[in-house]
Write a protein that holds these residues in place. Structure first.
Motif, PDB file in Angstrom:
ATOM      1  N   HIS A   1       0.859  -1.185   0.000  1.00  0.00           N
ATOM      2  CA  HIS A   1       0.000   0.000   0.000  1.00  0.00           C
ATOM      3  C   HIS A   1       0.896   1.236   0.000  1.00  0.00           C
ATOM      4  CE1 HIS A   1      -3.688  -2.271   1.055  1.00  0.00           C
ATOM      5  NE2 HIS A   1      -2.853  -3.026   1.743  1.00  0.00           N
ATOM      6  N   SER A   2       0.438   2.270  -0.670  1.00  0.00           N
ATOM      7  CA  SER A   2       1.182   3.530  -0.682  1.00  0.00           C
ATOM      8  C   SER A   2       0.234   4.653  -0.291  1.00  0.00           C
ATOM      9  CB  SER A   2       1.765   3.804  -2.073  1.00  0.00           C
ATOM     10  OG  SER A   2       2.604   4.941  -2.045  1.00  0.00           O
ATOM     11  N   TYR A   3       0.632   5.398   0.743  1.00  0.00           N
ATOM     12  CA  TYR A   3      -0.228   6.446   1.278  1.00  0.00           C
ATOM     13  C   TYR A   3       0.432   7.808   1.093  1.00  0.00           C
ATOM     14  CZ  TYR A   3      -2.389   2.509   3.759  1.00  0.00           C
ATOM     15  OH  TYR A   3      -3.002   1.328   4.077  1.00  0.00           O
ATOM     16  N   PRO A   4      -0.331   8.817   0.707  1.00  0.00           N
ATOM     17  CA  PRO A   4       0.239  10.159   0.588  1.00  0.00           C
ATOM     18  C   PRO A   4       0.525  10.760   1.955  1.00  0.00           C
ATOM     19  CG  PRO A   4      -2.127  10.247   0.242  1.00  0.00           C
ATOM     20  CD  PRO A   4      -1.770   8.793   0.359  1.00  0.00           C
ATOM     21  N   ALA A   5       1.471  11.682   1.998  1.00  0.00           N
ATOM     22  CA  ALA A   5       1.818  12.351   3.253  1.00  0.00           C
ATOM     23  C   ALA A   5       2.234  13.786   2.947  1.00  0.00           C
ATOM     24  CB  ALA A   5       2.947  11.606   3.958  1.00  0.00           C
ATOM     25  N   ALA A   6       2.214  14.634   3.956  1.00  0.00           N
ATOM     26  CA  ALA A   6       2.654  16.029   3.779  1.00  0.00           C
ATOM     27  C   ALA A   6       4.097  16.207   4.242  1.00  0.00           C
ATOM     28  CB  ALA A   6       1.733  16.978   4.546  1.00  0.00           C
ATOM     29  N   THR A   7       4.790  15.119   4.452  1.00  0.00           N
ATOM     30  CA  THR A   7       6.188  15.186   4.866  1.00  0.00           C
ATOM     31  C   THR A   7       7.072  15.457   3.671  1.00  0.00           C
ATOM     32  OG1 THR A   7       5.801  13.622   6.651  1.00  0.00           O
ATOM     33  CG2 THR A   7       8.069  13.888   5.933  1.00  0.00           C
ATOM     34  N   MET A   8       8.018  16.358   3.841  1.00  0.00           N
ATOM     35  CA  MET A   8       8.991  16.612   2.781  1.00  0.00           C
ATOM     36  C   MET A   8      10.387  16.255   3.276  1.00  0.00           C
ATOM     37  SD  MET A   8       9.689  20.715   2.639  1.00  0.00           S
ATOM     38  CE  MET A   8      10.334  21.620   4.068  1.00  0.00           C
ATOM     39  N   ASN A   9      11.243  15.878   2.343  1.00  0.00           N
ATOM     40  CA  ASN A   9      12.671  15.756   2.595  1.00  0.00           C
ATOM     41  C   ASN A   9      13.326  17.024   2.077  1.00  0.00           C
ATOM     42  OD1 ASN A   9      12.622  13.059   3.603  1.00  0.00           O
ATOM     43  ND2 ASN A   9      12.286  12.358   1.512  1.00  0.00           N
ATOM     44  N   TYR A  10      14.246  17.570   2.850  1.00  0.00           N
ATOM     45  CA  TYR A  10      14.895  18.807   2.437  1.00  0.00           C
ATOM     46  C   TYR A  10      16.281  18.894   3.060  1.00  0.00           C
ATOM     47  CZ  TYR A  10      14.060  20.935   7.037  1.00  0.00           C
ATOM     48  OH  TYR A  10      14.065  21.228   8.381  1.00  0.00           O
ATOM     49  N   ILE A  11      17.073  19.865   2.604  1.00  0.00           N
ATOM     50  CA  ILE A  11      18.412  20.064   3.145  1.00  0.00           C
ATOM     51  C   ILE A  11      18.467  21.419   3.837  1.00  0.00           C
ATOM     52  CG2 ILE A  11      20.882  20.220   2.645  1.00  0.00           C
ATOM     53  CD1 ILE A  11      20.380  18.586   0.117  1.00  0.00           C
ATOM     54  N   ARG A  12      18.762  21.388   5.127  1.00  0.00           N
ATOM     55  CA  ARG A  12      18.998  22.628   5.857  1.00  0.00           C
ATOM     56  C   ARG A  12      20.395  23.141   5.493  1.00  0.00           C
ATOM     57  NH1 ARG A  12      17.056  21.504  12.093  1.00  0.00           N
ATOM     58  NH2 ARG A  12      15.085  20.454  11.611  1.00  0.00           N
ATOM     59  N   LEU A  13      20.480  24.408   5.271  1.00  0.00           N
ATOM     60  CA  LEU A  13      21.750  25.045   4.926  1.00  0.00           C
ATOM     61  C   LEU A  13      22.131  25.994   6.052  1.00  0.00           C
ATOM     62  CD1 LEU A  13      20.933  25.876   1.185  1.00  0.00           C
ATOM     63  CD2 LEU A  13      22.097  23.840   2.089  1.00  0.00           C
TER      64      LEU A  13
ATOM     65  N   THR B   1      20.701  12.259  17.845  1.00  0.00           N
ATOM     66  CA  THR B   1      22.007  12.926  17.855  1.00  0.00           C
ATOM     67  C   THR B   1      22.060  14.020  16.801  1.00  0.00           C
ATOM     68  OG1 THR B   1      23.082  10.883  18.586  1.00  0.00           O
ATOM     69  CG2 THR B   1      24.498  12.579  17.638  1.00  0.00           C
ATOM     70  N   ALA B   2      21.599  13.698  15.585  1.00  0.00           N
ATOM     71  CA  ALA B   2      21.623  14.669  14.493  1.00  0.00           C
ATOM     72  C   ALA B   2      20.737  15.871  14.804  1.00  0.00           C
ATOM     73  CB  ALA B   2      21.173  13.999  13.195  1.00  0.00           C
ATOM     74  N   LEU B   3      19.574  15.626  15.356  1.00  0.00           N
ATOM     75  CA  LEU B   3      18.660  16.725  15.662  1.00  0.00           C
ATOM     76  C   LEU B   3      19.233  17.640  16.740  1.00  0.00           C
ATOM     77  CD1 LEU B   3      15.255  14.846  15.500  1.00  0.00           C
ATOM     78  CD2 LEU B   3      16.129  16.515  13.872  1.00  0.00           C
ATOM     79  N   ASN B   4      19.911  17.043  17.714  1.00  0.00           N
ATOM     80  CA  ASN B   4      20.537  17.864  18.753  1.00  0.00           C
ATOM     81  C   ASN B   4      21.671  18.713  18.180  1.00  0.00           C
ATOM     82  OD1 ASN B   4      18.898  17.151  20.946  1.00  0.00           O
ATOM     83  ND2 ASN B   4      20.083  15.296  21.356  1.00  0.00           N
ATOM     84  N   LEU B   5      22.454  18.155  17.285  1.00  0.00           N
ATOM     85  CA  LEU B   5      23.519  18.933  16.631  1.00  0.00           C
ATOM     86  C   LEU B   5      22.921  20.063  15.795  1.00  0.00           C
ATOM     87  CD1 LEU B   5      25.966  16.108  15.485  1.00  0.00           C
ATOM     88  CD2 LEU B   5      26.409  17.860  17.219  1.00  0.00           C
ATOM     89  N   SER B   6      21.801  19.778  15.146  1.00  0.00           N
ATOM     90  CA  SER B   6      21.167  20.814  14.328  1.00  0.00           C
ATOM     91  C   SER B   6      20.640  21.940  15.199  1.00  0.00           C
ATOM     92  CB  SER B   6      20.042  20.222  13.477  1.00  0.00           C
ATOM     93  OG  SER B   6      18.912  19.902  14.258  1.00  0.00           O
ATOM     94  N   ARG B   7      20.119  21.590  16.357  1.00  0.00           N
ATOM     95  CA  ARG B   7      19.602  22.614  17.265  1.00  0.00           C
ATOM     96  C   ARG B   7      20.735  23.526  17.742  1.00  0.00           C
ATOM     97  NH1 ARG B   7      16.242  21.243  22.727  1.00  0.00           N
ATOM     98  NH2 ARG B   7      18.160  20.118  23.196  1.00  0.00           N
ATOM     99  N   ASP B   8      21.943  22.948  17.854  1.00  0.00           N
ATOM    100  CA  ASP B   8      23.107  23.730  18.270  1.00  0.00           C
ATOM    101  C   ASP B   8      23.828  24.369  17.081  1.00  0.00           C
ATOM    102  OD1 ASP B   8      22.643  23.026  20.901  1.00  0.00           O
ATOM    103  OD2 ASP B   8      23.938  21.258  20.816  1.00  0.00           O
ATOM    104  N   SER B   9      23.235  24.251  15.884  1.00  0.00           N
ATOM    105  CA  SER B   9      23.823  24.793  14.647  1.00  0.00           C
ATOM    106  C   SER B   9      25.227  24.248  14.393  1.00  0.00           C
ATOM    107  CB  SER B   9      23.869  26.330  14.699  1.00  0.00           C
ATOM    108  OG  SER B   9      22.575  26.873  14.846  1.00  0.00           O
TER     109      SER B   9
ATOM    110  N   THR C   1      13.934  34.935  10.984  1.00  0.00           N
ATOM    111  CA  THR C   1      15.163  35.306  11.687  1.00  0.00           C
ATOM    112  C   THR C   1      15.155  34.789  13.129  1.00  0.00           C
ATOM    113  OG1 THR C   1      15.506  37.268  10.331  1.00  0.00           O
ATOM    114  CG2 THR C   1      16.556  37.241  12.490  1.00  0.00           C
ATOM    115  N   GLY C   2      16.299  34.197  13.512  1.00  0.00           N
ATOM    116  CA  GLY C   2      16.428  33.604  14.830  1.00  0.00           C
ATOM    117  C   GLY C   2      16.434  32.096  14.796  1.00  0.00           C
ATOM    118  N   ASN C   3      16.429  31.520  13.602  1.00  0.00           N
ATOM    119  CA  ASN C   3      16.390  30.067  13.459  1.00  0.00           C
ATOM    120  C   ASN C   3      17.771  29.446  13.666  1.00  0.00           C
ATOM    121  OD1 ASN C   3      17.763  29.960  10.655  1.00  0.00           O
ATOM    122  ND2 ASN C   3      16.090  31.421  10.365  1.00  0.00           N
ATOM    123  N   ASP C   4      17.795  28.108  13.763  1.00  0.00           N
ATOM    124  CA  ASP C   4      19.046  27.406  14.074  1.00  0.00           C
ATOM    125  C   ASP C   4      19.919  27.138  12.858  1.00  0.00           C
ATOM    126  OD1 ASP C   4      17.681  25.399  12.799  1.00  0.00           O
ATOM    127  OD2 ASP C   4      17.381  24.170  14.589  1.00  0.00           O
ATOM    128  N   ARG C   5      19.530  27.690  11.701  1.00  0.00           N
ATOM    129  CA  ARG C   5      20.398  27.569  10.526  1.00  0.00           C
ATOM    130  C   ARG C   5      20.957  28.932  10.117  1.00  0.00           C
ATOM    131  NH1 ARG C   5      15.316  24.893   8.067  1.00  0.00           N
ATOM    132  NH2 ARG C   5      15.295  24.440  10.279  1.00  0.00           N
TER     133      ARG C   5
END
Length: 545
Positions: free
Chosen positions: A285-297, A427-435, A460-464
């Motif tokens: 089965h294949s279900y649609p979702a509103a999730t996107m894959n993206y690259i934070r810069l 681990t990755a999410l914590n590193l991203s939060r710390d930029s 403005t004020g985001n972690d990227r």
């Protein structure tokens, strides 16, 4: 998901599964059910709704706790702890919500308006530094000033009028505010129990109290499995379909497939080549979702500008990714290339009903020649050798996607080096939060049903460390100036997306997920959501053979 976080092909693409309907016929109601065996793509990190981190947290917390409103199988909001939809003042700034008196916690305490007031004030208290406090900051009166230390926490615009009446005052009209209340950040907390366990609250199933359809058992932090048991104290327990749901963390699609074929999983997420190979399987089965894959810069790391501070480099990278090839040949799980931050089928023009993605058009499509032009401009400003780190999570196909991006971009751009690191999601999410990264390939599902839920991650004020006064101004206009002028608000949001994604390449959008699964035919009631928790478990069940 700060975003971290929402809607995934693997990330969410996994935590299986759901349904929020409650209208079943009599024969279904009388069917016996078996324990469900589901999978999560990564670990459950906490049962404390204040410190929710990722999709597994959102899904389990939405099963174990209940907020004022929930989602039905059509992504429509329905009353949960609230007994009806909110009463909203004429200016759109004051919400009065009545709570149902039959709602109780698993320790028999009543669920009260004070439980919501306590949780929200704790969420915005700057001493706590909670990741999702921005949802409160962006909506409720005085939250921004409290977060900045300029006002006391008790001045937050939320008040328990009595045990079963909650009044919420917003800083300005928010057409989407009711949908925000379905997100775990806005769930209640029992102050007595939270204070009893202190720092241990939510770190294990037995150091928590529940008001939702299930309780969590056999889980402590670092555990790779847990059980959800039907909560007999839940006010609507008669409509909860499953008595027991067992979860196992399964990070590899090949492992999930083997477990499914061996009868150890009832629903298995499959990706990449495995998804392709199984499309003819009757259980596919294949279900649609509103999730996107993206690259934070990320433009600043450890106090120093990264090469991604350079706009020409960001544009070169964004235009140099062949999404059609990456999505169709590398991910190959039914996901689709996405050319904007707002996914297809998520939100429509309030006047015409036209989908946002259709009206906003395609942004930053693959263009090799334009990409190379921007690359040459970037090299003139940064030098002939440019090195970047690309962080990816260890869920499913992200490693494969990262390696493909590494290969294609370094081949296209002479002088570019990309170092890929594969890390556990937390681990990755914590590193991203710390930029502490350059580029981060990750997924995102909206927290509530509005474009600002996604676009707001670049304010403005985001972690990227992306900052764009024009973009900020457009978001402010949509939030304040045009809060009640829906046509102008819509046009302003389209302009804001174009400014962030195309004009300045603030982040790189890759794809929109499809959830591809192998599903036991005995499993009923699976429904995915496009915001809040990606799926709910209240009505999912497995019939006996």
């Amino acid at each position: 998901m700060k975003k971290i976080i929402q809607t995934i092909t693997l990330a969410v693409a996994a935590l299986i599964f759901a349904g929020c309907t409650s209208n079943k016929n009599a024969s279904e109601e009388n069917q016996k059910t078996e324990p469900l065996k589901l999978m999560s793509p990564s670990e459950l990190t906490t049962l404390n709704t204040s410190v929710m981190l990722d999709f597994p947290d959102a899904i389990v917390q939405t099963a174990a706790f209940e907020g004022l409103y929930a989602l039905d199988d059509k992504d429509q909001l329905i009353p949960a702890v609230a007994e009806a939809m909110p009463e909203i003042s004429e200016d759109g700034k004051t919400y009065t919500i009545k709570l149902r008196e039959e709602a109780i916690w698993s320790n028999d305490d009543p669920v009260t308006a004070q439980d919501f007031e306590y949780a929200w004030k704790k969420m915005i208290d700057p001493k706590n530094g909670y990741v999702y406090s921005f949802l409160v900051r962006d909506t409720i009166l005085n939250a921004e000033e409290i977060s900045d230390g300029k006002k006391a926490v008790d001045e937050l615009g939320v008040k328990a009028i009595d045990d079963h009446t909650l009044e919420v005052k917003l800083k300005e009209a928010k057409p989407y505010f009711t949908s925000v209340l379905a997100f775990p950040t806005f769930f209640p907390q029992n102050q007595k129990v939270v204070e009893e366990y202190g720092a241990d609250y939510g770190t294990s199933g037995d150091k928590t109290v529940y008001n939702g359809p299930f309780t969590v058992e056999n889980w402590g932090q670092t555990d790779l499995s847990w059980d959800l048991k039907k909560n007999e104290k839940y006010w609507d327990h008669e409509n909860v379909k499953s008595d027991e749901i067992h979860y196992e963390v399964v990070k590899e699609a090949s492992t999930a497939l083997n477990l499914f074929e061996d009868g150890q999983l009832d629903v298995a997420t499959v990706t990449g080549e495995l998804a392709k190979q199984n499309q003819g399987n009757p259980n596919y089965h294949s279900y649609p979702a509103a999730t996107m894959n993206y690259i934070r810069l990320n433009q600043k790391r450890k106090g120093k500008d990264t090469p991604l501070k350079n706009e020409n480099l960001r544009k070169a990278l964004a235009l140099g990714i062949d999404k059609e090839n990456l999505v169709n040949n590398i991910i190959a799980d039914g996901s689709t290339p996405l050319y904007g931050a707002i996914t297809e089928g998520f939100v429509s023009n309030p006047e015409t009903g036209v989908d946002f993605r259709e009206e906003a058009g395609n942004l930053m499509m693959y263009d090799k020649d334009e990409a190379l032009k921007y690359w040459e401009l970037a090299k003139k400003e940064l030098g002939d050798k440019i090195s970047l780190d690309l962080m990816v999570v260890d869920d499913g196909s992200y490693k494969k996607m990262g390696e493909s991006l590494q290969g294609s971009l370094t081949k296209l751009f002479d002088g570019l080096t990309i170092n890929v690191s594969v890390l556990p999601t937390e681990t990755a999410l914590n590193l991203s939060r710390d930029s502490d990264y350059d580029m981060f390939l990750i997924y995102w599902t909206p927290d509530y049903q509005d474009p600002i839920s996604t676009l707001g991650m670049l304010k403005t004020g985001n972690d990227r460390n992306y900052s764009n006064p024009k973009f900020d101004s457009l978001l402010d206009d949509a939030s304040v100036k045009y809060a009640t002028d829906l046509n102008k608000r819509w046009a302003t949001l389209i302009a804001a997306e174009k400014e962030a994604i195309e004009t300045t390449a603030g982040m790189i959008i890759i794809s929109q997920n499809q959830q591809s699964v192998l599903q036991n035919e005995q499993v009923k009631g699976l429904n995915y959501h496009t915001f809040a928790a990606p799926l709910t478990l209240k009505n999912v069940y497995k019939t006996t053979k």
